[in-house]
Design a protein around this motif. Structure first.
Motif, short mmCIF file in Angstrom:
data_model
loop_
_atom_site.label_atom_id
_atom_site.label_comp_id
_atom_site.label_asym_id
_atom_site.label_seq_id
_atom_site.Cartn_x
_atom_site.Cartn_y
_atom_site.Cartn_z
N LEU A 104 -2.61 28.34 13.88
CA LEU A 104 -3.58 28.38 12.81
C LEU A 104 -4.94 28.76 13.37
O LEU A 104 -5.55 27.98 14.07
N GLY A 106 -8.97 29.50 13.27
CA GLY A 106 -10.18 28.88 12.72
C GLY A 106 -10.07 28.19 11.38
O GLY A 106 -9.88 26.98 11.30
N LEU A 107 -10.15 28.98 10.31
CA LEU A 107 -10.25 28.44 8.97
C LEU A 107 -9.02 27.62 8.58
O LEU A 107 -9.13 26.56 7.98
N TYR A 108 -7.84 28.11 8.94
CA TYR A 108 -6.61 27.41 8.54
C TYR A 108 -6.50 26.06 9.21
O TYR A 108 -6.02 25.10 8.62
N ALA A 110 -9.07 24.23 10.05
CA ALA A 110 -10.01 23.38 9.33
C ALA A 110 -9.36 22.85 8.06
O ALA A 110 -9.45 21.66 7.73
N LEU A 111 -8.65 23.74 7.37
CA LEU A 111 -8.00 23.37 6.12
C LEU A 111 -6.90 22.32 6.34
O LEU A 111 -6.81 21.34 5.62
N THR A 112 -6.08 22.56 7.35
CA THR A 112 -4.98 21.63 7.60
C THR A 112 -5.49 20.26 8.03
O THR A 112 -5.00 19.23 7.55
N PHE B 37 -14.38 24.84 0.25
CA PHE B 37 -14.00 23.43 0.26
C PHE B 37 -14.64 22.66 -0.89
O PHE B 37 -14.24 21.56 -1.21
N VAL B 91 -17.03 31.13 11.74
CA VAL B 91 -16.29 30.23 10.86
C VAL B 91 -16.93 28.84 10.82
O VAL B 91 -17.05 28.22 9.76
N LEU B 266 0.20 17.83 2.34
CA LEU B 266 -0.05 18.10 3.76
C LEU B 266 1.17 18.75 4.40
O LEU B 266 1.06 19.73 5.15
N ILE B 269 1.50 22.31 3.36
CA ILE B 269 0.52 23.16 4.04
C ILE B 269 0.99 23.47 5.46
O ILE B 269 1.02 24.63 5.89
N LEU B 273 2.18 27.16 6.88
CA LEU B 273 1.38 27.80 7.91
C LEU B 273 2.16 28.02 9.20
O LEU B 273 1.91 28.97 9.93
#
Lengths: 317, 289
Positions: A104, A106-108, A110-112, B37, B91, B266, B269, B273
């Motif tokens: 994952l 950067g952003l992903y 952070a999201l996870t 967010f 980021v 969770l 996700i 991913l």
């Protein structure tokens, strides 16, 4: 190490002044500054130095806190002996979380991690672990007294104990980030492809950094649990993770000294803001976050370092 | 069996809400490669605006449109003031700004409208339909979210402005060369995302009740939905939102129990991913190094 002198004096002052001058609640606040400092330090190693953004470090803090609380209440383990256990547990969990995190960017990530932070209170409350975690009620643990008959109150001892642990962890972190591994971490943050071409094993480095980072924040969680003498699922909400992130940004993401500034900030600013209104701490955090991003991207630590460089070399850039 | 069908139907109803929020997320992601967010908190704020308008005595649908338009304006202004300067920032900076926005909107909501849990009216009759399988609100809210989604689709497919917005998101440099005002297109996208969020908020508030943290869990499901469908595909996000709604309801009823519903998000996700990062309908992204 030419900065050894000032740091030693700083540590000495930090040990003596609050212990003698403060008492009760104020000393507890100082203990929490140390605790938060270590927690943010863990985040700084991961996010600031290695460039992996985590919005879920409250989860590792919670795991550390619960490890200590469960060991103390279910198995009567002495408080100091829970720290190594919690370090191992959190490092392991951090390593495992770090594995999917590899994929994952950067952003992903952070999201996870944000999702992890939102979900963690629910997991802690779950009835499967209720026998250990005490469910919604949480666990109450005993506050340790000073050992060897030292003439210190429980609060004073707790402060000195946390400070000692904190100093050791800070020294280790400084050594880690200054050495070869620290350079590798920064290289991966700044240009991962080039770093890989230079022979850095990206996967290994990233997961291990995650483990170290989780270990730091987990130990902070243990210290925090001992200091508060209580753990409950709802004290580890997503707001805690966001608080760490605010502390990290306020202090300067990649600055080790800045983590102390960040810890002071997240311990005292909400208390001050609370006097204004219940909504104020969140608003202050938010405004500070955005202001830092716009005005001082290097954080307070980076800002002070920049002033320092200007003063140290007058006329220079 | 009846219980099973009922779970699926109410999964579709909540899925519609997740689909709207997921669509709002994807619209901003497509245009700016930022994940908002604060999307959930902004939607909560919009819902409070609708409540205030209703309490002022306006009819429900007038208040609904009012909240929709005010949210649109708020979204546009946030993009203009806050997001423009960090458009090309690293980021960490953009995540910092979004988390800051989340905190500010959340505490502003609590400060202006206080923290007590409030009831929010539903415009639909409160009775069971089709032999008890679906409640009036479930049917109505699914209808509303679906029509909004279809309207958004028609807007992007069949209007000049929609085409310009897609172009600006797809290739900003070329769009600017042919005269599209890319900056304003991004701001419009933000406004539209905020407005869609207000619809989701108004539709979910009668079910979960209104408080400043109402959307934090919903945002998580919307993340899961957007990722499941592919974060750069609007259609995928909508389908993903519905799927997450159904998975959540069935999982909550038969597998993990209601206490672990958020953990399910969770798990979705992480699974998406790690196993299929581009989602079901997203494009694979290749980058030259």
């Amino acid at each position: 190490m030419k900065t050894f002198g000032p740091i030693a004096i700083f540590v000495l002052l930090a040990a003596v002044v609050p212990t003698l001058l403060f008492s009760g609640y104020h000393l507890f606040q100082m203990t929490m500054v140390v605790v938060y400092g270590v927690a943010i330090l863990g985040l700084a190693i991961l996010t600031g130095i290695n460039g992996q953004i985590s919005l879920g470090h409250g989860a590792f803090y919670a795991i550390g806190a619960y490890t200590t609380a469960i060991l103390m209440s279910s198995w009567d383990v002495p408080y100091w002996a829970t720290l190594p256990v919690s370090a191992v547990v959190c490092a392991t969990v951090g390593f495992l979380v770090g594995l999917p995190a590899l994929r994952l960017g950067g952003l992903y990530l952070a999201l996870t991690t944000f999702a992890l932070a939102v979900a963690i209170p629910q997991i802690l409350k779950h009835k499967l672990f209720e026998d250990w975690t005490g469910g919604v009620q949480g666990l109450v643990i005993d506050k340790p007294d000073a050992p060897f008959g030292l003439p210190l109150s429980a609060d004073q001892w707790l402060y000195l104990f946390s400070l000692a642990v904190g100093v050791v962890l800070y020294v280790l972190a400084i050594n880690l980030t200054r050495g070869r591994i620290g350079r590798a971490m920064r290289a991966v943050r700044d240009h991962s492809v080039a770093a890989e071409a230079m022979g850095i094993n990206l996967a290994m480095l990233k997961t291990r950094t995650f483990a170290v980072s989780a270990m730091y924040t987990g130990i902070a969680g243990s210290l925090g649990a001992i200091a508060v003498a209580f753990v409950a699922p709802d004290s580890f909400s997503v707001f805690l993770s966001i608080t760490f992130f605010v502390g990290l940004v306020a202090g300067g993401a990649a600055s080790i000294g800045g983590t102390i500034v960040g810890a002071v900030f997240i311990e005292f600013v909400p208390n001050l803001a609370d006097l204004v209104s219940k909504a104020a701490p969140g608003a202050v955090y938010g405004v500070i976050l955005i202001a830092m991003m716009f005005l001082m991207p290097q954080g307070a630590g980076g800002f002070i370092a920049m002033i320092w460089r200007r003063l140290a070399r007058p006329g220079g850039q | 069996m009846e219980g099973f069908i009922h779970q699926i139907i109410s999964g579709i109803a909540t899925g519609g809400i997740y689909a709207s929020v997921a669509l709002a997320l994807v619209m901003i992601y497509q245009a700016t490669h930022h994940v908002n967010f604060a999307q959930g908190e902004m939607a909560t704020f919009s819902t409070y605006i609708a409540l205030v308008l209703i309490q002022l005595g306006l009819p429900y649908w007038v208040a609904f449109i009012g909240a929709f338009s005010i949210s649109f304006v708020i979204g546009v202004s946030i993009e203009r003031v806050l997001m423009r300067p960090v458009a090309n920032a690293p980021v960490l900076t953009s995540v910092g700004v979004f988390i800051g926005l989340l905190l500010i909107v959340n505490s502003m909501t609590g400060w202006v409208f206080d923290y007590t849990i409030k009831q929010f009216p539903s415009p639909f009759p409160d009775k069971a339909l089709f032999g008890g399988f679906v409640s009036g609100h479930e049917l109505g809210s699914t209808g509303v979210t679906l029509s909004v989604l279809i309207l958004v689709y028609l807007f992007f497919r069949h209007t000049r402005l929609g085409l310009a917005m897609r172009a600006a998101a797809f290739n900003p440099v070329s769009s600017r060369l042919v005269g599209v005002r890319v900056g304003w297109m991004l701001a419009l996208g933000w406004g539209l995302a905020a407005a869609i969020g207000s619809v989701a908020g108004c539709m979910v508030a009668p079910v979960v009740f209104l408080d400043p943290n109402m959307m934090s869990g919903i945002l998580l499901y919307a993340f899961a939905g957007a990722l499941l469908g592919g974060i750069d595909s609007p259609l995928g996000a909508v389908l993903g939102g519905f799927m997450v709604g159904i998975i959540e309801n069935l999982g909550g009823a038969y597998v993990v129990g209601t206490e672990l519903k958020l953990t399910l998000a969770l798990v979705i996700i992480i699974a998406v991913l790690t196993l299929k990062p581009s989602g079901l309908m997203g494009r694979r992204v290749y980058s030259r190094v």
